[in-house]
Structure formats: C-alpha cells, structure tokens
Design an enzyme around this catalytic site. Structure first.
Site, mmCIF file in Angstrom:
data_model
loop_
_atom_site.group_PDB
_atom_site.id
_atom_site.type_symbol
_atom_site.label_atom_id
_atom_site.label_comp_id
_atom_site.label_asym_id
_atom_site.label_seq_id
_atom_site.Cartn_x
_atom_site.Cartn_y
_atom_site.Cartn_z
ATOM 1 N N ASN A 89 -13.885 12.753 -34.620
ATOM 2 C CA ASN A 89 -12.701 13.526 -34.977
ATOM 3 C C ASN A 89 -11.852 12.644 -35.877
ATOM 4 O O ASN A 89 -11.561 11.492 -35.537
ATOM 5 C CB ASN A 89 -11.910 13.918 -33.720
ATOM 6 C CG ASN A 89 -12.656 14.917 -32.867
ATOM 7 O OD1 ASN A 89 -13.320 15.803 -33.389
ATOM 8 N ND2 ASN A 89 -12.557 14.776 -31.556
ATOM 9 N N GLN A 96 -8.090 14.415 -33.056
ATOM 10 C CA GLN A 96 -8.118 12.972 -32.816
ATOM 11 C C GLN A 96 -6.838 12.566 -32.085
ATOM 12 O O GLN A 96 -5.726 12.890 -32.526
ATOM 13 C CB GLN A 96 -8.244 12.186 -34.130
ATOM 14 C CG GLN A 96 -8.435 10.684 -33.882
ATOM 15 C CD GLN A 96 -8.633 9.862 -35.164
ATOM 16 O OE1 GLN A 96 -8.545 10.403 -36.275
ATOM 17 N NE2 GLN A 96 -8.899 8.582 -34.999
ATOM 18 N N HIS A 102 -14.001 6.078 -33.102
ATOM 19 C CA HIS A 102 -14.902 6.266 -31.955
ATOM 20 C C HIS A 102 -15.840 7.423 -32.237
ATOM 21 O O HIS A 102 -15.419 8.490 -32.668
ATOM 22 C CB HIS A 102 -14.136 6.475 -30.652
ATOM 23 C CG HIS A 102 -13.084 7.546 -30.699
ATOM 24 N ND1 HIS A 102 -11.867 7.360 -31.312
ATOM 25 C CD2 HIS A 102 -13.084 8.813 -30.217
ATOM 26 C CE1 HIS A 102 -11.143 8.470 -31.191
ATOM 27 N NE2 HIS A 102 -11.868 9.380 -30.545
ATOM 28 N N HIS A 104 -18.127 10.078 -30.591
ATOM 29 C CA HIS A 104 -18.443 10.761 -29.340
ATOM 30 C C HIS A 104 -19.949 11.026 -29.300
ATOM 31 O O HIS A 104 -20.495 11.624 -30.245
ATOM 32 C CB HIS A 104 -17.747 12.126 -29.275
ATOM 33 C CG HIS A 104 -16.251 12.094 -29.195
ATOM 34 N ND1 HIS A 104 -15.566 12.222 -28.010
ATOM 35 C CD2 HIS A 104 -15.306 11.993 -30.167
ATOM 36 C CE1 HIS A 104 -14.262 12.201 -28.251
ATOM 37 N NE2 HIS A 104 -14.073 12.063 -29.544
HETATM 38 P P1 DGP Z 1 -10.391 11.973 -29.722
HETATM 39 O O1 DGP Z 1 -9.703 13.197 -29.155
HETATM 40 O O2 DGP Z 1 -11.546 12.312 -30.686
HETATM 41 O O3 DGP Z 1 -9.411 10.990 -30.302
HETATM 42 O O4 DGP Z 1 -11.085 11.291 -28.467
HETATM 43 C C1 DGP Z 1 -10.426 10.400 -27.615
HETATM 44 C C2 DGP Z 1 -11.206 10.366 -26.339
HETATM 45 O O5 DGP Z 1 -10.791 9.232 -25.601
HETATM 46 C C3 DGP Z 1 -10.997 11.573 -25.434
HETATM 47 O O6 DGP Z 1 -12.236 12.278 -25.302
HETATM 48 C C4 DGP Z 1 -10.564 11.005 -24.112
HETATM 49 C C5 DGP Z 1 -10.882 9.530 -24.244
HETATM 50 N N1 DGP Z 1 -9.968 8.646 -23.557
HETATM 51 C C6 DGP Z 1 -8.613 8.655 -23.626
HETATM 52 N N2 DGP Z 1 -8.103 7.679 -22.868
HETATM 53 C C7 DGP Z 1 -9.173 7.012 -22.337
HETATM 54 C C8 DGP Z 1 -9.277 5.888 -21.477
HETATM 55 O O7 DGP Z 1 -8.298 5.263 -21.046
HETATM 56 N N3 DGP Z 1 -10.545 5.494 -21.131
HETATM 57 C C9 DGP Z 1 -11.649 6.160 -21.579
HETATM 58 N N4 DGP Z 1 -12.829 5.702 -21.182
HETATM 59 N N5 DGP Z 1 -11.584 7.208 -22.404
HETATM 60 C C10 DGP Z 1 -10.347 7.625 -22.780
#
Ligand code: DGP
Length: 116
Positions: A89, A96, A102, A104
């Site tokens: 994203n 995002q 990152h 996915h």
């Molecule tokens: P996006 O929406 O594409 O920016 O994805 C961010 C992702 O990060 C979302 O799917 C949830 C994940 N996420 C947010 N906070 C944390 C965290 O503290 N630990 C982990 N493992 N994932 C997280």
C-alpha cells in the site's frame, strides 16, 4: 543503511524495541506476522532501512528491494501456500498506515480479485 526513524513503529520492531513475531530474517530484511491478520497467513516483509514507501526503497537500495520478494517467496514456501498475494500500500489514500516500506504477504484462503 538509512538512519532509523525514532518515531517509526517498524524501525522499533527491526531494532527489537517492540516485539515482533519474526518468521525470517536476513542482513537487510525482516519478516514478521501482521498483528491484525487478514488471512491465515499474513506476514509483513520489511527492509531494515527506513524509507516511507516501496518506490523510495527501490530507488535507494534496488538490491535490498529485490530481496523483499525473495524473502516473501521463502515465507510462502515455508507456510506451504499454494499461492499468495504480495501487496504494497502506498499512500494513506489506499490504506497505508505505517510509513516504513512493507510488503504484505497474504495467503491461506481464497482471495477476491479485484481487491476492495
Ligand atoms: P498498511 O495499512 O499497508 O500500512 O499496513 C500496516 C500493517 O501493519 C497493518 O496490516 C497492521 C500492521 N501493524 C500495525 N501495528 C503493528 C504492530 O505493532 N505489530 C505488527 N506485527 N503489525 C502491526
């Protein structure tokens, strides 16, 4: 490597300051499970270097960027996935929420196309 951003959540996971459920690690890349999984397998593959999105990472470190995909493929293989979706994203407009690149890696259930 670009400096870590002290306010960046994923920089803190890379540094071990916040726990992450790590599934794979290389010198340049960390892969850990998403805290809010959207499928039985939902792993985030991140460059250790801080850049705010995929295009910025690709421009700054093409080899490191390519490694995101080789690690994603290894994760999918380790998880026994018959197929997987790999998604960046880019921008708040498309969801995002964490501004550290990152990828996915999602799989383990049927996924609709086009995405919502
Ligand atoms: P996006 O929406 O594409 O920016 O994805 C961010 C992702 O990060 C979302 O799917 C949830 C994940 N996420 C947010 N906070 C944390 C965290 O503290 N630990 C982990 N493992 N994932 C997280």
């Amino acid at each position: 490597m670009s400096a870590a951003d002290p306010d960046c959540l994923f920089c803190k996971i890379v540094a071990g300051e916040i726990p992450g459920d790590t599934v794979r690690e290389t010198d340049r890349v960390l892969a850990f499970r998403d805290v809010n999984p959207q499928a039985p397998t939902h792993v985030l593959v991140v460059p250790k270097a801080h850049h705010e999105n995929a295009a910025a990472s690709a421009a700054a470190d093409p080899d490191g960027f390519a490694e995101l995909f080789t690690v994603a493929a290894a994760v999918a293989r380790d998880e026994g996935l018959p197929g997987h979706r790999a998604v960046f994203n880019t921008g708040a407009a498309v969801g995002q929420t964490v501004f550290h690149t990152h990828l996915h890696v999602i799989g383990g259930r049927d996924l609709a196309w086009p995405p919502g």
